[in-house]
Design a protein around this motif. Sequence first.
Motif, short mmCIF file in Angstrom:
data_model
loop_
_atom_site.label_atom_id
_atom_site.label_comp_id
_atom_site.label_asym_id
_atom_site.label_seq_id
_atom_site.Cartn_x
_atom_site.Cartn_y
_atom_site.Cartn_z
N VAL A 154 0.83 -1.22 0.00
CA VAL A 154 0.00 0.00 0.00
C VAL A 154 0.87 1.26 0.00
O VAL A 154 0.49 2.28 -0.58
CB VAL A 154 -0.98 0.00 1.21
N GLY A 155 2.07 1.18 0.60
CA GLY A 155 2.94 2.35 0.73
C GLY A 155 3.21 3.11 -0.55
O GLY A 155 2.98 4.34 -0.61
N PRO A 156 3.69 2.43 -1.63
CA PRO A 156 3.99 3.16 -2.86
C PRO A 156 2.77 3.88 -3.45
O PRO A 156 2.89 4.89 -4.13
CB PRO A 156 4.48 2.07 -3.83
N THR A 157 1.56 3.33 -3.17
CA THR A 157 0.33 3.92 -3.71
C THR A 157 -0.11 5.13 -2.92
O THR A 157 -0.70 6.06 -3.47
CB THR A 157 -0.79 2.85 -3.67
N LEU A 158 0.16 5.12 -1.60
CA LEU A 158 -0.27 6.23 -0.75
C LEU A 158 0.53 7.51 -1.02
O LEU A 158 0.02 8.61 -0.85
CB LEU A 158 -0.11 5.86 0.73
N GLY A 159 1.80 7.33 -1.44
CA GLY A 159 2.70 8.47 -1.63
C GLY A 159 2.16 9.58 -2.51
O GLY A 159 2.02 10.73 -2.06
N PRO A 160 1.81 9.29 -3.80
CA PRO A 160 1.37 10.36 -4.70
C PRO A 160 0.14 11.14 -4.24
O PRO A 160 0.17 12.38 -4.22
CB PRO A 160 1.13 9.63 -6.03
N PRO A 161 -0.99 10.47 -3.81
CA PRO A 161 -2.14 11.29 -3.38
C PRO A 161 -1.86 12.10 -2.11
O PRO A 161 -2.28 13.25 -2.00
CB PRO A 161 -3.26 10.27 -3.13
N LEU A 162 -1.11 11.51 -1.17
CA LEU A 162 -0.77 12.23 0.06
C LEU A 162 0.13 13.42 -0.27
O LEU A 162 -0.09 14.55 0.21
CB LEU A 162 -0.07 11.29 1.05
N GLY A 163 1.14 13.18 -1.11
CA GLY A 163 2.04 14.26 -1.54
C GLY A 163 1.29 15.35 -2.28
O GLY A 163 1.50 16.54 -2.04
N GLY A 164 0.39 14.93 -3.18
CA GLY A 164 -0.42 15.89 -3.96
C GLY A 164 -1.27 16.76 -3.04
O GLY A 164 -1.33 17.99 -3.22
N TYR A 165 -1.88 16.15 -2.03
CA TYR A 165 -2.74 16.90 -1.10
C TYR A 165 -1.91 17.92 -0.31
O TYR A 165 -2.30 19.08 -0.17
CB TYR A 165 -3.44 15.93 -0.13
N LEU A 166 -0.76 17.48 0.23
CA LEU A 166 0.07 18.37 1.04
C LEU A 166 0.63 19.54 0.22
O LEU A 166 0.69 20.68 0.69
CB LEU A 166 1.23 17.59 1.68
N VAL A 167 1.03 19.25 -1.02
CA VAL A 167 1.57 20.31 -1.90
C VAL A 167 0.46 21.29 -2.29
O VAL A 167 0.65 22.51 -2.29
CB VAL A 167 2.24 19.69 -3.15
N ASP A 168 -0.73 20.75 -2.61
CA ASP A 168 -1.86 21.60 -3.05
C ASP A 168 -2.36 22.50 -1.91
O ASP A 168 -2.73 23.64 -2.13
CB ASP A 168 -3.03 20.74 -3.56
N HIS A 169 -2.39 21.96 -0.67
CA HIS A 169 -2.99 22.70 0.44
C HIS A 169 -1.99 23.40 1.37
O HIS A 169 -2.37 24.28 2.13
CB HIS A 169 -3.89 21.76 1.26
N PHE A 170 -0.72 22.97 1.34
CA PHE A 170 0.29 23.60 2.20
C PHE A 170 1.48 23.99 1.32
O PHE A 170 1.36 24.87 0.50
CB PHE A 170 0.70 22.64 3.34
N SER A 171 2.64 23.35 1.50
CA SER A 171 3.79 23.57 0.61
C SER A 171 4.68 22.34 0.69
O SER A 171 4.51 21.50 1.58
CB SER A 171 4.55 24.83 1.02
N TRP A 172 5.65 22.23 -0.23
CA TRP A 172 6.41 20.97 -0.33
C TRP A 172 7.16 20.56 0.95
O TRP A 172 7.31 19.35 1.20
CB TRP A 172 7.35 20.98 -1.54
N PRO A 173 7.68 21.47 1.81
CA PRO A 173 8.37 20.98 3.02
C PRO A 173 7.49 20.08 3.90
O PRO A 173 8.01 19.25 4.64
CB PRO A 173 8.77 22.26 3.76
N TYR A 174 6.15 20.24 3.80
CA TYR A 174 5.26 19.45 4.66
C TYR A 174 5.26 17.96 4.31
O TYR A 174 4.86 17.14 5.14
CB TYR A 174 3.84 20.02 4.62
N ILE A 175 5.72 17.60 3.10
CA ILE A 175 5.82 16.16 2.79
C ILE A 175 6.92 15.52 3.64
O ILE A 175 6.93 14.31 3.84
CB ILE A 175 6.07 15.89 1.28
N PHE A 176 7.85 16.33 4.15
CA PHE A 176 8.88 15.84 5.08
C PHE A 176 8.48 16.04 6.54
O PHE A 176 8.71 15.17 7.37
CB PHE A 176 10.22 16.54 4.80
N TYR A 177 7.86 17.18 6.83
CA TYR A 177 7.46 17.46 8.22
C TYR A 177 6.46 16.45 8.76
O TYR A 177 6.42 16.19 9.97
CB TYR A 177 6.86 18.88 8.33
#
Length: 528
Positions: A154-177
């Motif tokens: 499931v991990g590889p599949t969760l990455g893109p939508p979670l990353g897309g949501y964080l980038v769209d609603h916050f900013s890219w550093p939040y994918i690490f935070y």
Amino acid sequence: MTATVGEDDLVEYGFRRVIITITAVLCALLEIVDTTIVNVALTNMRGSLGATLTDVAWVITAYAIANVIVIPMTSWLSQQFGRKNYFAVSIIIFTTASFLCGNATNIWELVAFRFIQGLGGGALLVTAQTIITESYPIAKRGMAQAIYGMGVIVGPTLGPPLGGYLVDHFSWPYIFYINIPIGIIATLLTLTFVKSPMYGIKLKASQVDWLGIVFLASFVGSLQFVLEHGQQDDWFNNDLIVFLSIVTIVGLLLFIWRELTYKHPIVNLSVLKDGNLRIGIVMCFILGFGLYGSTLIIPIYTQSILGWSATDAGLLLIPGSITTAFLMPIVGNLIQKGVPQGYLVGIGFLIFFFFTFWMYNVITPETGVENMYWALIIRGVGLGLLFVPITTLSLSTLKGKHIGEGAAFTGMMRQLGGSFGIAIITTGITRFSQEHRVNLIAHLDPTRIEVQQRVALLQRGFMSKGYSANESLGKAYQILDYSVLKQSTILSYMDIFLYLGILFLCCIPIVFLIKKGKSKINPADAMH
């Protein structure tokens, strides 16, 4: 020094086992999600850090190289430092590096911190696998393997939508935070609940296989770089790619020589004498190829051809992943009841072939969710039937400490399979697209009446918007050229799915080479 804990003493019950299971799965998920979560944030990173596309690709490459270097050494490092200590330190390194990645002020700082994050993350997968299984009594270890497998698939599949949501609603550093609170909780839980067996001989600094570590790092690091950057650097027309390919081959030969002749090798190659492990690592390679390859191509197709957002493209893969997660406990149960893994693997390969053939037939410039939904469910079924049986059969005829050593090989080969898959697929898309483009342009004969009518229609459309006759004609030809490009790209995706399917079909006969191990595989053995 940590006291020795017998294997039976590692079994947990009730609340403690639940906590240890959650901790291990969380850590495995953290590591795998981070391999794909950055893919959708690369454009934002480029903008805010002022980096080129080539520079920003290193954010992915550095993490992958560090991962592949650490995974083969995990079993040895656990023996030297104690599993609990090693696991806790790995989580701390991963979490600290995540914070530093989010605070990076330029692209090369970010790349350096991603490499450190990869060194911590590579340890989490194999060690989480061992901890979660040893916490369960033998009768329930099929379920333990299935729980761990859910995280890996499931991990590889969760990455893109979670990353897309964080980038769209916050900013890219939040994918690490997002890793920081989870990492802190996981570290505290590990130090409180996880027990640490000590096995093997603790070596003095002078006995450590330093040369083996150097040869391993140069071999797998160079190979990973060649696979990640080969296509964009035009493969062997690039001097650096040629040099690193030579380093890969020489490093591999020196590594094999060193490990076979040194008294305390960093990786025990003698474990490869086991026939089932050799077959298993080939299958792990193919599994990684199919899992990561198809996870790459579907979002590219939906975003570049169908115009979907990163979040929508990621969400498309989730129902199939849920199917895999649902199927894994059932497959674990079947193996414990004595169903031969070879049968399950053969059916899994066949089902994966059906998925690729289905995709080959449905992708067009207008394909909708409804056309791909059931194909991706079938992909989920195929992966569910492949992951658990391949892991158990790889280690089914190994005993004692060789199990952990064998698991390091399966983990590395799955990662390398994914890297080879991504490299070959991206190269294939580029090469096949060029080939199809040439063929399609050859059919666009300007003297044909259909072509003339299409150009005239487009030209009139632009003229009605106020463009001059010459400008309109130029734009008409641009649209025609774009249509050819789009169609040639779709045809290249169709080729990729077809060849991927043939690869899986060709793997089915390998199943007949499997030697029969124990009548009922102890799935604990697969989890070291």
